[in-house]
Design an enzyme around this catalytic site. Structure first.
Site, short mmCIF file in Angstrom:
data_model
loop_
_atom_site.label_atom_id
_atom_site.label_comp_id
_atom_site.label_asym_id
_atom_site.label_seq_id
_atom_site.Cartn_x
_atom_site.Cartn_y
_atom_site.Cartn_z
CE LYS A 39 -3.94 1.06 -1.27
NZ LYS A 39 -4.55 0.46 0.18
CE LYS B 19 -1.72 4.01 2.58
NZ LYS B 19 -1.71 3.13 3.58
CB SER C 97 -1.00 -0.04 1.35
OG SER C 97 -2.05 -0.93 1.18
CB SER D 40 -4.80 1.77 3.63
OG SER D 40 -3.81 1.25 2.80
#
Length: 389
Positions: free
Chosen positions: A59, A231, A56, A121
């Site tokens: 992202k 993140k 993730s 997320s």
């Protein structure tokens, strides 16, 4: 044109700083990287250029692309995007991973989808946003790779918008730090608006229809002073990873850890790494914004030289228990051809310490320099003919 390398006046201020041992840090993470954005210096690097699955953390690249479109005026925060039933079908339920809990045919603003990506997320939020802005997710992935190349990523490729496992999806720890750095520097207002939020509420539970509030997974948020991004990521292949940032007393650090074994290990290692970055190192002022550090020769200009200044306050990062032998020099390709705009990047300040990579900081023109008139051009060409350039 030739490259000039000069010791600037400020070299005298740092040459006498005594050398000390380099601070060390131990982490079980196989991939680790830390950079001090205030000085441009890399404080730690371990497996930083090895290709790894982004999970993730990929992202962040999706968010960067959307921030870029917003800054250009091509996308609005209040712009609505409909959730295609096919997309909802694919990206809901336990097998779809983390979710924003979107509903089929729901119209959601770009702003809310960004919160769903950054804070929650949401895999579903990424795909809905990608399809809404580029038509298809593969088309958006192409945009991601184009922007990635533009901002200087060297070892990454994006195949989708949410970091879902794919053999053609890979990054490096260094590149993840670049994405974080560029997000912070290129879009400071958007970064502040979306990153670092403790929670976000979207969707309703089945049955009672109660609002669903999910917390931010950021392991340093609330644990490290000044933490405000970025993140986390986790897949079976990638392990547990985190790209984080915090600012303390004017120093901003960006860190990356990858390949950890559990969520608890990610919390422990992330907090320890960031605390080491702030605790073992300190800032030593180097140049104030607007300070003329050196002058550069100008070719075919109405002035023979131009001052080189720091566009913002610059500092060196040195061990807290001492300074460290620091070398600085100004490098530029010159003479610099006119016209030159005030604030135009025309040179760089290189700062180096033994055992550390050289940090490169931009220097800009202190004033505008116009093109020389006919007599000035003749005089400049005469000098170049007999004295070289």
């Amino acid at each position: 044109m030739r490259q000039f390398a000069r010791l600037p006046l400020l070299a005298l201020l740092v040459a006498a700083v005594p050398a000390v041992a380099q601070p060390t840090h131990q982490t079980v993470a196989p991939f680790a990287y830390m950079k001090d954005l205030s000085s441009g210096q890399v404080l730690y690097s371990k497996g930083a250029d090895q290709r790894i699955p982004p999970a993730s953390m990929g992202k962040m690249m999706t968010v960067y692309v959307v921030f870029d479109l917003i800054k250009k005026g091509e996308v609005k925060l209040d712009q609505k995007i409909r959730v295609r039933p096919e997309t909802w079908q694919q990206w809901h339920g336990p097998k779809a991973g983390s979710t924003m809990f979107l509903s089929a045919n729901e119209e959601v603003s770009v702003e809310d989808l960004l919160h769903g990506i950054v804070t929650l997320s949401g895999n579903d939020a990424c795909v809905v946003l990608a399809e809404g802005l580029a038509g298809t997710e593969p088309a958006f992935a192409q945009m991601m790779n184009q922007v990635a190349k533009r901002i200087g990523l060297k070892g990454s490729n994006f195949a989708n918008s949410n970091g879902w496992p794919d053999d053609m999806e890979y990054v490096t720890a260094r590149d993840l730090a670049v994405i974080g750095e560029r997000t912070i520097l290129d879009f400071p207002n958007l970064y502040k608006k979306f990153y670092g939020q403790p929670s976000f509420t979207w969707g309703k539970t089945l049955g009672s229809g109660a609002p669903i509030t999910q917390g931010n997974r950021n392991p340093i948020l609330g644990r490290v002073r000044g933490a405000d991004g970025l993140k986390t990521g986790h897949t079976e292949a990638a392990g547990y990873g985190f790209t984080g940032s915090a600012v303390q007393d004017g120093r901003r650090l960006v860190m990356v850890l990858g390949g950890l074994n559990s969520m608890n290990e990610r919390v422990k290692e992330s907090v320890a790494f960031m605390e080491w970055g702030f605790g073992a190192w300190k800032a030593q002022p180097l140049a104030k914004a607007g300070t003329v550090i050196e002058t550069a020769e100008v070719h075919l200009g109405d002035k023979a030289t131009v001052g080189l200044t720091a566009p913002r306050d610059y500092s060196m990062t040195v061990p807290r228990l001492g300074g460290g032998e620091v070398k600085v020099k100004v490098v530029y390709n010159g003479p610099i051809r006119a016209p030159i705009a005030k604030g135009q990047r025309v040179a760089e300040l290189q700062v180096s310490r033994p055992g550390m990579p050289t940090a490169t900081l931009p220097l800009v023109a202190a004033e505008a320099v116009g093109e020389a008139g006919p007599f000035g051009r003749l005089s400049s060409n005469f000098r170049n003919l007999f004295f070289g350039n």
